[in-house]
Design an enzyme around this catalytic site. Sequence first.
Site, mmCIF file in Angstrom:
data_model
loop_
_atom_site.group_PDB
_atom_site.id
_atom_site.type_symbol
_atom_site.label_atom_id
_atom_site.label_comp_id
_atom_site.label_asym_id
_atom_site.label_seq_id
_atom_site.Cartn_x
_atom_site.Cartn_y
_atom_site.Cartn_z
ATOM 1 N N SER A 63 -13.128 2.239 -16.613
ATOM 2 C CA SER A 63 -13.023 3.588 -17.182
ATOM 3 C C SER A 63 -14.447 4.072 -17.450
ATOM 4 C CB SER A 63 -12.187 3.569 -18.457
ATOM 5 O OG SER A 63 -12.757 2.738 -19.440
ATOM 6 N N HIS A 68 -6.743 -0.684 -17.704
ATOM 7 C CA HIS A 68 -6.965 -2.134 -17.751
ATOM 8 C C HIS A 68 -5.679 -2.947 -17.620
ATOM 9 C CE1 HIS A 68 -10.932 -1.388 -20.147
ATOM 10 N NE2 HIS A 68 -11.006 -1.010 -18.894
ATOM 11 N N GLN A 100 -6.107 2.782 -24.205
ATOM 12 C CA GLN A 100 -6.574 1.638 -23.410
ATOM 13 C C GLN A 100 -6.681 0.318 -24.196
ATOM 14 O OE1 GLN A 100 -10.013 2.195 -20.461
ATOM 15 N NE2 GLN A 100 -11.034 1.133 -22.122
ATOM 16 N N GLU A 101 -7.094 0.419 -25.463
ATOM 17 C CA GLU A 101 -7.368 -0.822 -26.207
ATOM 18 C C GLU A 101 -6.833 -0.767 -27.629
ATOM 19 O OE1 GLU A 101 -11.608 -1.543 -25.902
ATOM 20 O OE2 GLU A 101 -11.565 -1.026 -23.769
ATOM 21 N N GLU A 121 -8.958 -7.386 -19.877
ATOM 22 C CA GLU A 121 -9.816 -7.891 -20.956
ATOM 23 C C GLU A 121 -9.146 -9.007 -21.749
ATOM 24 O OE1 GLU A 121 -11.417 -4.588 -23.162
ATOM 25 O OE2 GLU A 121 -12.617 -3.942 -21.450
ATOM 26 N N ASP A 160 -9.365 2.045 -28.744
ATOM 27 C CA ASP A 160 -10.200 2.768 -27.784
ATOM 28 C C ASP A 160 -9.251 3.553 -26.891
ATOM 29 O OD1 ASP A 160 -11.915 3.821 -25.943
ATOM 30 O OD2 ASP A 160 -12.521 1.911 -25.047
ATOM 31 N N GLU A 163 -12.262 4.907 -30.876
ATOM 32 C CA GLU A 163 -13.289 5.103 -29.854
ATOM 33 C C GLU A 163 -12.794 6.069 -28.794
ATOM 34 O OE1 GLU A 163 -14.531 1.367 -28.136
ATOM 35 O OE2 GLU A 163 -15.126 2.341 -26.268
ATOM 36 N N ASP A 171 -18.307 6.409 -26.781
ATOM 37 C CA ASP A 171 -18.570 5.536 -25.624
ATOM 38 C C ASP A 171 -18.870 6.417 -24.409
ATOM 39 O OD1 ASP A 171 -18.568 3.743 -23.529
ATOM 40 O OD2 ASP A 171 -16.454 3.248 -23.643
ATOM 41 N N LYS A 218 -23.429 -0.110 -24.483
ATOM 42 C CA LYS A 218 -23.201 -0.927 -23.279
ATOM 43 C C LYS A 218 -24.488 -0.894 -22.474
ATOM 44 C CE LYS A 218 -18.271 0.182 -22.542
ATOM 45 N NZ LYS A 218 -17.383 1.247 -22.005
ATOM 46 N N HIS A 224 -18.850 -5.273 -24.249
ATOM 47 C CA HIS A 224 -18.761 -5.802 -22.880
ATOM 48 C C HIS A 224 -18.252 -4.692 -21.959
ATOM 49 C CE1 HIS A 224 -14.166 -6.630 -23.238
ATOM 50 N NE2 HIS A 224 -14.531 -5.526 -23.843
ATOM 51 N N ARG A 225 -17.991 -5.015 -20.684
ATOM 52 C CA ARG A 225 -17.283 -4.099 -19.779
ATOM 53 C C ARG A 225 -15.980 -4.782 -19.339
ATOM 54 N NH1 ARG A 225 -20.198 0.644 -18.558
ATOM 55 N NH2 ARG A 225 -18.037 1.307 -18.263
ATOM 56 N N SER A 226 -15.082 -3.992 -18.773
ATOM 57 C CA SER A 226 -13.821 -4.617 -18.330
ATOM 58 C C SER A 226 -14.056 -5.583 -17.172
ATOM 59 C CB SER A 226 -12.789 -3.554 -17.988
ATOM 60 O OG SER A 226 -13.318 -2.608 -17.094
ATOM 61 N N LYS A 265 -17.328 -5.746 -29.489
ATOM 62 C CA LYS A 265 -16.028 -5.910 -28.843
ATOM 63 C C LYS A 265 -16.249 -6.568 -27.493
ATOM 64 C CE LYS A 265 -15.232 -1.584 -26.358
ATOM 65 N NZ LYS A 265 -14.213 -0.621 -25.956
HETATM 66 P P1 PGA Z 1 -14.696 -0.157 -19.120
HETATM 67 O O1 PGA Z 1 -13.862 -0.212 -20.465
HETATM 68 O O2 PGA Z 1 -15.627 -1.300 -19.114
HETATM 69 O O3 PGA Z 1 -13.624 -0.239 -18.054
HETATM 70 O O4 PGA Z 1 -15.409 1.168 -19.099
HETATM 71 C C1 PGA Z 1 -14.409 -0.532 -21.698
HETATM 72 C C2 PGA Z 1 -14.438 0.651 -22.632
HETATM 73 O O5 PGA Z 1 -14.001 1.761 -22.283
HETATM 74 O O6 PGA Z 1 -14.929 0.528 -23.741
HETATM 75 ZN ZN ZN Z 2 -14.490 2.729 -24.372
#
Ligand code: PGA
Ligand code: ZN
Length: 415
Positions: free
Chosen positions: A41, A152, A160-161, A203, A240, A281, A307, A332, A360-362, A383
């Site tokens: 994402s 994800h 997403q999270e 993740e 998130d 987020e 983000d 990131k 981190h990243r996915s 995270k």
């Molecule tokens: P991504 O997801 O690494 O796929 O961008 C992580 C996030 O959105 O925080």
């Molecule tokens: Zn995010």
Amino acid sequence: MGKITKVIPREIIDSRGNPTVEVDVYTKGGFGRAAVPSGASTGEYEALELRDKDSRFLGKGVLKAVNNIREIIAPKIIGMEVTEQKAIDELMIKLDGTETKSNLGANAILGVSMAVCKAAANELNLPVYAYLNKESKTLPIPMLNVINGGKHAGGNLKIQEFMLIPHGFDKYSEALRAACEVYQILKNILKKFGPSAINLGDEGGFGSPVDTAPEALDMLVEAIKEAGYTPGEQIAIGLDSAASEFYENGLYEVDGKKLTGEQLVDYYIDLAKNYPIISMEDPFDENDFDSFAKLLEKLPNISIVADDLTVTNPKRIQMAIDKKAANYLLLKVNQIGTLTEAIQAADLARTANWGINISHRSGETEDTFIADLAVAIKAERIKTGAPARGERTAKYNQLLRIEEQLGNSAQFLGY
Ligand code: PGA
Ligand code: ZN
């Protein structure tokens, strides 16, 4: 002292089986290896990963980026002092010459940047966190992403999270253990939906069998209680939304409804009223600064984390500060592409009293650099997924080692 003698780049695979860049940097007495993560994402304004256009790995190879390190970056940095991080990063930015690092590739540049830092720490016989900041003694609060939705996972859950934030503990290791217990109880709760309900997303969180946020949140609260912890006080919840992914034609599609920005503000206010949520987020699209600002005004005590909105880019962070659109930075390293700029982004966020949430990243690797970085810059939170899958646990485990090394001087940023 320690001049760079050799730079060896290569293509390896990440946690989704996609190619990514790994770099080894040598000095006479030091060695550093770093690998670059990759998002799904991704924000519109992120620095660009260079990907090959041929059909290897369905066109996702990074051989060009690897070659750029070998042919263009390495000859220039061999012979430089390995501790000259800023000069090396600035040189790479100059060699690239674009705003988005699209010439050499942000993946090429970041791999070298992190490997240089690790080699310098090794040359000086220091752990990476201590090399970056000899005063660093603080361990961040882990945020464990235990239910995966959006891009994800395979289900219909749009947010997403869903993260556990174990902040009410004395030590990092106790907080991590408590969140792991909740993760295991959540697995049992999910089994009631059938065996496929415990499949894991990118993740390491469970790919949700439920389609709406309140249903997912109910299960989280149930799991926290069943584990014997107090929701909110000991273990809170973070979301998130990655809302750019469910924003189309001016409307947000979430929980089966199409909402305007204003209606989505009310939706979040309701969630915050009913559940122990302390962090939200990317609650809105990456260009919807206004809705971010409205939410922050209504929920000043919640962390509104930027983000995709700010992509670890000082220019975007300044915009968000000016518009009062957030109070927490998601950091990131690969969104911006050098360690020096990532630290500048964190410093800028601090000028506005924002908190820092390292991420981190996915698509990840076994690299643990962000754990050390979190300690070095005194990030309040980190995270790095669920307590499952080696590329996620690698970071949590590195923080356990750092806590051990710091001994009695370690301070946990929970409360
Ligand atoms: P991504 O997801 O690494 O796929 O961008 C992580 C996030 O959105 O925080
Ligand atoms: Zn995010």
